[in-house]
Motif scaffolding. Structure first.
Motif, mmCIF file in Angstrom:
data_model
loop_
_atom_site.group_PDB
_atom_site.id
_atom_site.type_symbol
_atom_site.label_atom_id
_atom_site.label_comp_id
_atom_site.label_asym_id
_atom_site.label_seq_id
_atom_site.Cartn_x
_atom_site.Cartn_y
_atom_site.Cartn_z
ATOM 1 N N ALA A 87 0.838 -1.195 0.000
ATOM 2 C CA ALA A 87 0.000 0.000 0.000
ATOM 3 C C ALA A 87 0.870 1.239 0.000
ATOM 4 O O ALA A 87 1.538 1.526 0.971
ATOM 5 C CB ALA A 87 -0.901 0.008 1.224
ATOM 6 N N LEU A 90 -2.111 6.799 -1.407
ATOM 7 C CA LEU A 90 -3.348 6.655 -2.156
ATOM 8 C C LEU A 90 -3.332 7.587 -3.349
ATOM 9 O O LEU A 90 -3.110 8.763 -3.233
ATOM 10 C CB LEU A 90 -4.526 7.001 -1.254
ATOM 11 C CG LEU A 90 -5.898 7.053 -1.922
ATOM 12 C CD1 LEU A 90 -6.215 5.705 -2.538
ATOM 13 C CD2 LEU A 90 -6.937 7.433 -0.921
ATOM 14 N N ALA A 93 -7.895 6.394 -8.564
ATOM 15 C CA ALA A 93 -8.024 5.204 -9.391
ATOM 16 C C ALA A 93 -7.763 5.575 -10.832
ATOM 17 O O ALA A 93 -8.161 6.630 -11.308
ATOM 18 C CB ALA A 93 -9.434 4.635 -9.244
ATOM 19 N N PRO A 97 -14.743 5.571 -11.464
ATOM 20 C CA PRO A 97 -15.725 4.633 -10.939
ATOM 21 C C PRO A 97 -16.810 4.361 -11.969
ATOM 22 O O PRO A 97 -17.294 5.280 -12.631
ATOM 23 C CB PRO A 97 -16.282 5.364 -9.723
ATOM 24 C CG PRO A 97 -15.218 6.315 -9.348
ATOM 25 C CD PRO A 97 -14.538 6.701 -10.623
ATOM 26 N N THR A 99 -19.799 3.223 -11.416
ATOM 27 C CA THR A 99 -21.097 3.704 -10.985
ATOM 28 C C THR A 99 -21.010 5.189 -10.744
ATOM 29 O O THR A 99 -19.974 5.711 -10.394
ATOM 30 C CB THR A 99 -21.515 3.003 -9.684
ATOM 31 O OG1 THR A 99 -20.456 3.185 -8.741
ATOM 32 C CG2 THR A 99 -21.749 1.539 -9.915
ATOM 33 N N SER A 100 -22.112 5.827 -10.968
ATOM 34 C CA SER A 100 -22.092 7.276 -10.807
ATOM 35 C C SER A 100 -22.136 7.605 -9.338
ATOM 36 O O SER A 100 -22.968 7.108 -8.592
ATOM 37 C CB SER A 100 -23.287 7.880 -11.519
ATOM 38 O OG SER A 100 -24.463 7.341 -10.977
ATOM 39 N N GLY A 101 -21.227 8.456 -8.951
ATOM 40 C CA GLY A 101 -21.155 8.845 -7.556
ATOM 41 C C GLY A 101 -22.133 9.957 -7.281
ATOM 42 O O GLY A 101 -22.951 10.318 -8.119
ATOM 43 N N PRO A 102 -22.021 10.513 -6.093
ATOM 44 C CA PRO A 102 -22.872 11.656 -5.769
ATOM 45 C C PRO A 102 -22.610 12.792 -6.741
ATOM 46 O O PRO A 102 -21.495 12.993 -7.198
ATOM 47 C CB PRO A 102 -22.412 12.019 -4.350
ATOM 48 C CG PRO A 102 -21.738 10.802 -3.825
ATOM 49 C CD PRO A 102 -21.180 10.096 -5.022
ATOM 50 N N ALA A 309 -6.859 13.199 1.110
ATOM 51 C CA ALA A 309 -7.225 11.799 1.311
ATOM 52 C C ALA A 309 -6.056 10.876 1.007
ATOM 53 O O ALA A 309 -5.953 9.787 1.557
ATOM 54 C CB ALA A 309 -8.407 11.440 0.419
ATOM 55 N N MET B 1 -13.083 10.554 -2.143
ATOM 56 C CA MET B 1 -12.905 9.482 -1.170
ATOM 57 C C MET B 1 -12.814 10.101 0.219
ATOM 58 O O MET B 1 -12.055 11.001 0.472
ATOM 59 C CB MET B 1 -11.625 8.699 -1.511
ATOM 60 C CG MET B 1 -11.377 7.552 -0.569
ATOM 61 S SD MET B 1 -9.928 6.606 -1.041
ATOM 62 C CE MET B 1 -10.571 5.631 -2.358
ATOM 63 N N THR B 2 -13.624 9.592 1.096
ATOM 64 C CA THR B 2 -13.614 10.150 2.434
ATOM 65 C C THR B 2 -12.384 9.674 3.185
ATOM 66 O O THR B 2 -11.679 8.765 2.761
ATOM 67 C CB THR B 2 -14.866 9.695 3.193
ATOM 68 O OG1 THR B 2 -14.789 8.283 3.337
ATOM 69 C CG2 THR B 2 -16.128 10.073 2.440
ATOM 70 N N ALA B 6 -10.095 6.295 2.875
ATOM 71 C CA ALA B 6 -8.645 6.361 2.705
ATOM 72 C C ALA B 6 -7.951 5.489 3.740
ATOM 73 O O ALA B 6 -6.998 4.768 3.433
ATOM 74 C CB ALA B 6 -8.181 7.810 2.838
ATOM 75 N N GLN B 7 -8.457 5.529 4.944
ATOM 76 C CA GLN B 7 -7.877 4.683 5.995
ATOM 77 C C GLN B 7 -8.115 3.214 5.687
ATOM 78 O O GLN B 7 -7.243 2.362 5.879
ATOM 79 C CB GLN B 7 -8.525 5.056 7.337
ATOM 80 C CG GLN B 7 -7.928 4.322 8.527
ATOM 81 C CD GLN B 7 -6.445 4.603 8.663
ATOM 82 O OE1 GLN B 7 -6.022 5.756 8.665
ATOM 83 N NE2 GLN B 7 -5.642 3.560 8.722
ATOM 84 N N PHE B 9 -8.448 1.961 2.765
ATOM 85 C CA PHE B 9 -7.517 1.626 1.678
ATOM 86 C C PHE B 9 -6.147 1.303 2.257
ATOM 87 O O PHE B 9 -5.509 0.325 1.888
ATOM 88 C CB PHE B 9 -7.447 2.822 0.730
ATOM 89 C CG PHE B 9 -6.635 2.578 -0.501
ATOM 90 C CD1 PHE B 9 -7.235 2.120 -1.662
ATOM 91 C CD2 PHE B 9 -5.273 2.811 -0.517
ATOM 92 C CE1 PHE B 9 -6.494 1.900 -2.791
ATOM 93 C CE2 PHE B 9 -4.530 2.594 -1.644
ATOM 94 C CZ PHE B 9 -5.148 2.143 -2.786
ATOM 95 N N GLU B 10 -5.744 2.151 3.178
ATOM 96 C CA GLU B 10 -4.417 1.965 3.782
ATOM 97 C C GLU B 10 -4.339 0.618 4.494
ATOM 98 O O GLU B 10 -3.338 -0.088 4.426
ATOM 99 C CB GLU B 10 -4.180 3.112 4.770
ATOM 100 C CG GLU B 10 -2.805 3.151 5.371
ATOM 101 C CD GLU B 10 -1.796 3.720 4.414
ATOM 102 O OE1 GLU B 10 -0.613 3.519 4.655
ATOM 103 O OE2 GLU B 10 -2.189 4.357 3.421
ATOM 104 N N GLN B 35 -8.138 -2.013 -7.180
ATOM 105 C CA GLN B 35 -8.496 -0.613 -7.449
ATOM 106 C C GLN B 35 -9.975 -0.493 -7.793
ATOM 107 O O GLN B 35 -10.669 0.409 -7.333
ATOM 108 C CB GLN B 35 -7.658 -0.080 -8.613
ATOM 109 C CG GLN B 35 -6.224 0.204 -8.245
ATOM 110 C CD GLN B 35 -6.063 1.557 -7.584
ATOM 111 O OE1 GLN B 35 -6.938 2.397 -7.691
ATOM 112 N NE2 GLN B 35 -4.961 1.750 -6.884
ATOM 113 N N ALA B 39 -12.834 1.507 -5.880
ATOM 114 C CA ALA B 39 -13.621 2.505 -6.616
ATOM 115 C C ALA B 39 -15.107 2.292 -6.354
ATOM 116 O O ALA B 39 -15.869 3.249 -6.204
ATOM 117 C CB ALA B 39 -13.324 2.406 -8.110
ATOM 118 N N SER B 43 -18.125 4.764 -4.349
ATOM 119 C CA SER B 43 -19.466 5.149 -4.788
ATOM 120 C C SER B 43 -20.550 4.612 -3.867
ATOM 121 O O SER B 43 -21.639 5.156 -3.830
ATOM 122 C CB SER B 43 -19.696 4.672 -6.220
ATOM 123 O OG SER B 43 -19.517 3.283 -6.290
#
Lengths: 431, 166
Positions: A87, A90, A93, A97, A99-102, A309, B1-2, B6-7, B9-10, B35, B39, B43
């Motif tokens: 890891a 970050l 991607a 995505p 799917t459509s997000g907000p 993030a 990404m909130t 993120a956490q 993911f980490e 990934q 992703a 969403s």
């Protein structure tokens, strides 16, 4: 109690049964040879399958996205490669995505290499772009106004663009419309004597229908316009200053232009229309610039959000990462590794057991893994009790208060995220 | 990404990629699928993230496998990575051989057994395995027992085959 099935025995070895069930099973195995035999067989499959799955470790080449830690080396002895930390920071991607997000969420953005991008640099560029856009647009409109303000008189077309001001009429829409009081002289004509020269036979741009002194003229002829007039055969002497205009020249004008007020109104309305267009275009330019600035602000916010993030946590967070174990094991596997029961801290319940590299435990053989029993105190701090079977000839530490000591064939080491005094007290409770 | 994701993911990305690598045998593909999984989590943030992420990842593996078949691509389960740890030519060769045998043995398991085994290797408890694979908790032990036995037997059968051939 009936014979134990394989699933129960695997659950036993995986540490998934509660204490009550474990005791029941132990009691049964003690009295049932068949189940004891089956348990040994299950142990063999259990340990062997764990080893086989462990063989399928990630290759050590750097990932496409992340870099491996420099100390990630395979543990050749156990046949299990050391877990590689894959890891990295970050990043967005690479695919959007599906799917459509907000709706409020912007699409993923690639983070630029230049950290200043999207802050001052982008704003400066946008400002320059807006400035250029407005300048070019205004110049274009001014150019467009020339033919629209020209009017035809007596068979010859004269450009009446106000070239002296360079940017067309300084008149606003209100100024361009005819005044209600025709007797009032135009102050601009009075203050700029040079601009009051009008050619003979050319209708002034703004002229009252019947000026009392013949000097209420706001139209300003410029040098190019005069040149054009000369080329068209109008003699220079035909150009007279408004203030010097004679009654005869006024009569001439009246003869050649039967309805000057009508032409004047046309010119004014034409100019007003052009001004309105100019105003509209200017507003459109300003709106476009504001929209561009808004977009850039949104993009910058999105980049900053993603950057925030993406900022990696400085320390690993999971207990496994904090304990630096690469494989969780059960009690049975730990005992198998050590060749005897696992040492524990009396009065504490292990959080989990795992295998860690020998190099991470002081005093242990770095070429072999250590069994690490991980505890957690009430404050969330981890305590590690490392154990490794000694090899013949391997040095042994003398027992004492030191966190590293030996018990029989087992080398032990107590460490953790607690203070030395706490470790010293726990050391006396290791059984 | 909130920040939570993120956490997440980490914390879970290495484990997820490792499981996917063991499942697919292709590191790049494993990373792509991981990934894609995250992703999707962006969403639709999950309530119980670890089982959710691994379940989605395993579904993606199955979907990806079906697409691969329709495109005429061979599944890369048996693919031998060329970039394994360098430990000398002999050790390298032996290790590659061993990895190939384990992969072949793993390929002989049915989907559910294989996934249960790989999830367990990532430290999943029986509860989590049950949630991830949609099993009853009581069936997890039996599933793992069958998976482990079949894996070892398939692996040993290859050894016997090799000895007979030689």
């Amino acid at each position: 109690m009936s014979h134990l099935d394989e699933g129960t025995l695997h659950a036993l070895l995986d540490g998934e049964l509660d204490l009550h069930e474990v005791k029941e099973i132990q009691a049964h195995i003690g009295s049932c040879t068949a189940c004891g035999t089956r348990l040994r067989e299950v142990k063999e499959f259990h340990g062997e399958s764990d080893r086989l799955v462990g063989v399928l470790e990630m290759p050590t080449r750097p990932s496409r996205r992340t870099a491996l830690p420099p100390d990630g080396e395979p543990d050749l002895e156990s046949g299990v490669a050391v877990e590689q930390e894959t890891a990295g920071p970050l990043r967005p991607a690479r695919r959007a995505p599906r799917t459509s997000g907000p709706a409020a969420e912007p699409p993923p953005l690639l983070l630029p290499e230049n950290p200043d991008y999207g802050r001052g640099g982008l704003m400066r560029r946008m400002r320059w772009a807006a400035l250029i856009l407005v300048t070019v647009g205004a110049g274009y409109l001014a150019n467009q106004m020339r033919p629209s303000a020209a009017y035809q008189f007596d068979g010859s077309t004269l450009s009446d663009a106000s070239a002296d001001s360079g940017f067309g009429p300084v008149l606003s829409s209100e100024e361009a419309v005819p005044r209600a009081d025709p007797d009032l002289p135009d102050p601009s004509a009075a203050t700029d004597p040079k601009s009051t020269a009008v050619p003979k036979r050319v209708a002034p741009r703004v002229q009252t229908p019947s000026p009392p002194r013949g000097g209420a003229v706001t139209a300003r002829r410029t040098a190019p316009a005069e040149k054009a007039a000369n080329e068209e055969g109008n003699p220079p002497e035909g150009v007279t200053a408004v203030g010097e205009r004679s009654e005869a020249s006024t009569d001439d004008f009246a003869e050649d232009q039967p309805d000057p007020s009508q032409d004047e109104a046309d010119v004014r309305s034409e100019a007003a229309r052009a001004l309105r267009e100019l105003d509209r275009d200017r507003q459109a330019d300003r709106a476009a610039a504001a929209t561009a600035a808004l977009d850039s602000a949104r993009r910058r916010d999105a980049v900053m959000r993603q950057t925030a993030a993406a900022s990696p946590a400085p320390a690993p967070r999971t207990p496994e990462q904090r304990a630096q174990t690469y494989l969780r094991i059960g009690l049975d596997e730990a005992a198998k590794q050590l060749g005897r029961p696992v040492h524990v801290i009396e009065g504490m319940s292990p959080l989990f057991m795992g295998l860690a590299r020998g190099g991470t435990s002081p005093g242990a053989d770095a070429a072999r893994p250590v069994v690490r029993v991980v505890y957690q105190d009430s404050q969330g701090r981890l305590i590690f009790l490392d154990q490794q079977r000694l090899r013949p000839g391997q040095g042994t530490a003398s027992p004492g208060a030191d966190p590293h000591w030996t018990a029989g064939e087992i080398s032990l080491h107590l460490s953790g995220e607690v203070g030395v005094e706490v470790l010293r007290r726990l050391r006396t409770r290791v059984r | 990404m909130t920040a939570d994701l993120a956490q997440l993911f980490e914390d879970l990305y290495p484990s997820l990629v490792r499981m996917l690598y063991r499942r697919t045998g292709d590191r790049d593909r494993a990373e792509d699928l991981a990934q894609e999984t995250f992703a999707r989590a962006v969403s639709a943030p999950p309530d119980n993230p670890r089982p959710w992420l691994f379940a989605v990842a395993l579904n993606l593996v199955r979907e990806d496998g079906r697409k691969s078949v329709t495109r005429g691509r061979r599944l890369e389960l048996l693919r031998n990575e060329q970039d394994l740890p360098a430990a000398g030519p002999d050790a390298d060769f032996e290790r590659n051989e061993d990895v190939a045998r384990v992969r072949a043995a793993l390929a002989k398991l049915n989907e559910r057994d294989r996934e249960a085994l790989l999830l367990r290797a990532e430290g999943f408890g029986y509860d989590e395995i049950a949630v991830t694979l949609g099993l009853a908790k009581g069936a997890v032990g039996t599933t793992l027992a069958r998976a482990r036995r079949r894996l070892v037997e398939a692996y040993r059968a290859q050894d016997r085959g090799n000895h007979v051939a030689s």
